[in-house]
Design a protein around this motif. Structure first.
Motif: not given
Length: 358
Positions: A58, A107, A55-56, A103-105, A8
């Motif tokens: 966490t 967001d 971006s996806h 929380t996804p980054s 990631h």
């Protein structure tokens, strides 16, 4: 460099590069002058040792990978990219530390990111730091892929020099002159640059002469009012330039909004009124002592008080409105403010004198 994997987080592993003489092959005796160094490409001095997150990813996964990566340079911001490495946003360190792990980054990221192109110079970078007050800036290529990060701490001296230079330029621009143009221009171009702004003063002076003609009757009857016209205009001009200079410094690098205009107006008008009252008491007191007329002295006092408050308003509003209209307030505001201040002050001074004394 950017590598393709299932992780990631991707990090550039190169050691951070410093803006120093050793890095660019210079010794202490032949180090580049600051003005020449500012023309270097920013990418040549950027650090490749920074954190970037898909971006996806966490928050929990991002923090885990950051710990494993052992980034050597300080982590100010964490940059969010897509699968192709294109910059999507930025997450401040404090925000990612305080967000829930799941929380996804994407967001919590800031999507509107100030960035530099790979063709940008160190001068561009320093100007961006001054304008946006950021601690670091990402550099991207034409496709938007992040190539490196430039840290504000590396260029503190350059930024201070540039900020001081911009403030010096602003002082000259208040009178309608670009200091950089003055240094390099020929005599004809100097004339062409400066004369148009003098037309503002000529127009204001001619308008004042016409205004005085309109109030010829009161000037004939109460000659003492004419004697104090230079003092009234000088006070109004001084206060308007004070307000103009202060608002340009206060709004430096900030957007002009109607709310900001209202707040500045609420703060400056009372100050202008207090200055006007203080000046009016001094001048009115002298007029009373000199001519022995209480009515004339009171008229001069009130006229100066309100005229100076009006001048402070002009000094505030002209640059703010020019900025709101996306015009450069530093060059145009000085001549325009002085011309408007002279005309409005003289109209009010003589108009109030006509009403009070005739």
């Amino acid at each position: 460099m950017w590598v393709s994997s299932a992780s990631h987080v991707r990090y550039a592993r190169a050691e951070p590069r410093r803006c120093c003489a050793e890095e660019i092959g210079l010794t202490a005796t032949d180090k580049k002058p600051a003005d020449e160094r500012l023309n270097d490409l920013a990418i040549d001095h950027a650090s490749r040792d920074f954190a970037r997150v898909l971006s996806h990813a966490t928050v929990a996964r991002a923090l885990e990978d950051i710990q494993e990566s052992q980034v050597q340079s300080r982590i100010v911001y964490i940059y969010v990219v897509d699968a192709e490495g294109k910059l999507q946003g930025v997450v401040p360190t404090r925000r990612i530390l305080l967000s829930p792990p799941e929380t996804p980054s994407a967001d919590i990221m800031v999507r509107n990111v100030a960035r530099l192109s790979s063709e940008a110079t160190l001068l561009d970078a320093c100007e961006m730091f001054i304008l946006h007050r950021l601690l670091a800036l990402p550099i991207v290529d034409r496709e938007g892929r992040i190539q490196g990060v430039i840290d504000v701490d590396e260029y503190t001296d350059e930024i201070q020099q540039l900020d001081a230079k911009e403030q010096s330029d602003e002082i000259f621009q208040l009178i309608g002159v670009h200091v950089t143009d003055v240094r390099k221009a020929t005599v004809p171009s100097l004339f062409a640059n400066r004369f148009p702004w003098l037309l503002c003063n000529i127009a204001g002076g001619l308008a004042c002469a016409m205004i005085a003609g309109i109030f010829q009757e009161v000037l004939d009857e109460v000659v003492v009012l004419a004697l104090f016209i230079p003092v009234v205009l000088a006070l109004a001009e001084s206060v308007s330039i004070q307000s103009l200079t202060l608002i340009l410094q206060r709004q430096h690098g900030r957007a002009a909004s109607w709310r900001a205009i209202g707040e500045n107006l609420a703060a400056e008008v009372p100050v202008g009124l207090m200055l006007g009252l203080a000046c009016g008491v001094c001048v009115g007191g002298f007029a009373w002592f000199w001519k022995g007329s209480a009515d004339t002295a009171l008229t001069i006092l009130v006229s100066i008080a309100l005229s100076v408050a009006l001048a402070a308003t002009f000094g505030l509003m002209v640059p703010l409105l020019l900025h709101k209209m996306q015009r450069d307030p530093k060059v145009a505001a000085g001549p325009m403010t002085l011309a408007l201040t002279d005309m409005a002050t003289l109209t009010f001074y003589l108009g109030f004198g006509t009403w009070a004394l005739l």
